[in-house]
Write a protein that holds these residues in place. Structure first.
Motif, PDB file in Angstrom:
ATOM      1  N   UNK A  88       1.270 -35.786 -62.854  1.00  0.00           N
ATOM      2  CA  UNK A  88       0.261 -35.730 -61.769  1.00  0.00           C
ATOM      3  C   UNK A  88       2.525 -35.815 -60.897  1.00  0.00           C
ATOM      4  N   UNK A  89       2.756 -35.758 -61.509  1.00  0.00           N
ATOM      5  CA  UNK A  89       4.267 -35.323 -60.535  1.00  0.00           C
ATOM      6  C   UNK A  89       3.874 -34.501 -58.795  1.00  0.00           C
ATOM      7  N   UNK A  90       3.081 -34.366 -59.097  1.00  0.00           N
ATOM      8  CA  UNK A  90       3.491 -33.005 -57.926  1.00  0.00           C
ATOM      9  C   UNK A  90       2.495 -34.468 -56.523  1.00  0.00           C
ATOM     10  N   UNK A  91       2.139 -35.142 -56.711  1.00  0.00           N
ATOM     11  CA  UNK A  91       1.394 -36.384 -56.105  1.00  0.00           C
ATOM     12  C   UNK A  91       3.125 -36.784 -55.003  1.00  0.00           C
ATOM     13  N   UNK A 121      -2.480 -31.765 -49.878  1.00  0.00           N
ATOM     14  CA  UNK A 121      -1.596 -31.953 -50.434  1.00  0.00           C
ATOM     15  C   UNK A 121      -1.749 -33.092 -51.697  1.00  0.00           C
ATOM     16  N   UNK A 122      -2.263 -33.789 -51.231  1.00  0.00           N
ATOM     17  CA  UNK A 122      -2.488 -35.473 -52.345  1.00  0.00           C
ATOM     18  C   UNK A 122      -3.912 -33.679 -54.088  1.00  0.00           C
ATOM     19  N   UNK A 123      -4.463 -33.294 -52.803  1.00  0.00           N
ATOM     20  CA  UNK A 123      -5.718 -32.847 -53.454  1.00  0.00           C
ATOM     21  C   UNK A 123      -5.792 -31.394 -54.095  1.00  0.00           C
ATOM     22  N   UNK A 124      -4.251 -30.969 -53.891  1.00  0.00           N
ATOM     23  CA  UNK A 124      -3.749 -29.898 -54.256  1.00  0.00           C
ATOM     24  C   UNK A 124      -2.714 -29.948 -55.299  1.00  0.00           C
ATOM     25  N   UNK A 125      -2.512 -31.224 -55.004  1.00  0.00           N
ATOM     26  CA  UNK A 125      -1.133 -31.809 -56.559  1.00  0.00           C
ATOM     27  C   UNK A 125      -0.946 -30.541 -57.675  1.00  0.00           C
ATOM     28  N   UNK A 126      -2.293 -30.626 -57.773  1.00  0.00           N
ATOM     29  CA  UNK A 126      -1.934 -29.669 -60.068  1.00  0.00           C
ATOM     30  C   UNK A 126      -1.505 -28.541 -59.507  1.00  0.00           C
ATOM     31  N   UNK A 127      -1.952 -27.803 -58.315  1.00  0.00           N
ATOM     32  CA  UNK A 127      -0.707 -26.560 -57.907  1.00  0.00           C
ATOM     33  C   UNK A 127       1.212 -27.263 -58.088  1.00  0.00           C
ATOM     34  N   UNK A 128       1.045 -28.478 -57.039  1.00  0.00           N
ATOM     35  CA  UNK A 128       2.068 -28.431 -56.129  1.00  0.00           C
ATOM     36  C   UNK A 128       3.362 -29.228 -57.370  1.00  0.00           C
TER      37      UNK A 128
END
Length: 170
Positions: A88-91, A121-128
């Motif tokens: 979950x680091x992308x969060x 960005x929160x919704x896209x946290x896996x890619x980020x």
């Protein structure tokens, strides 16, 4: 070790992200004051310097979730523990607190492609998160699990047993 494969897992099982799971995480986030220092020292001992730096940027509740994930008995080795801890680091890119995360989650269900800014960005946290971990030099397993942890298990590029263990840890 690693558990990567070009195969998809059979059956199309979805990682468990139920309403009950989200409610439980919400209340944990509200009362969580951060991880136990001894537990955190154990996890930091597994991570590289760049991964530890990313981990330290996570919220207290996310760091506690990372530790609970890493301690899951279903995980076979330290490589899986690190992947579980950092998924979950992308969060951190979104910089949202608990209430805004609830809003982003609910609005994402209503308008899955309509969110903008930090909610997107929160919704896209896996890619980020996968991009951040790749940049930090994380293992392929850690990068792939960060990218895929919201996918149905049948779409995972990991070996089915590894994907299932990591999903159980989340």
């Amino acid at each position: 070790m690693g558990g990567l494969s070009g195969r998809s897992s059979p059956g199309g099982a979805q990682p468990v992200i139920t309403g009950a799971h989200l409610v439980r995480r919400f209340f944990q986030s509200i009362v969580d004051r951060g991880p136990d220092p001894a537990e955190e020292a154990w996890l930091l001992g597994l991570l590289t310097g760049a991964e530890a730096e990313l981990y330290r940027q996570m919220s207290a509740a996310d760091r506690s979730h990372a530790l609970r994930s890493a301690r899951c008995p279903a995980l076979a080795d330290d490589a899986q523990r690190m992947a579980a801890a950092l998924h979950d680091v992308g969060k951190i890119q979104a910089g949202l607190g608990t209430r805004a995360r609830v809003g982003a989650t609910l609005m994402g269900k209503v308008y899955p492609r309509g969110l903008r800014g930090r909610w997107a960005d929160y919704q896209d946290h896996p890619r980020l998160g996968a991009a951040m971990l790749r940049e930090a030099g994380s293992t392929k397993l850690t990068v792939v699990w960060a990218a895929e942890h919201h996918l149905p298990l049948a779409k995972s590029s990991l070996l089915p047993e590894v994907a299932a263990a990591l999903a159980a840890a989340d």
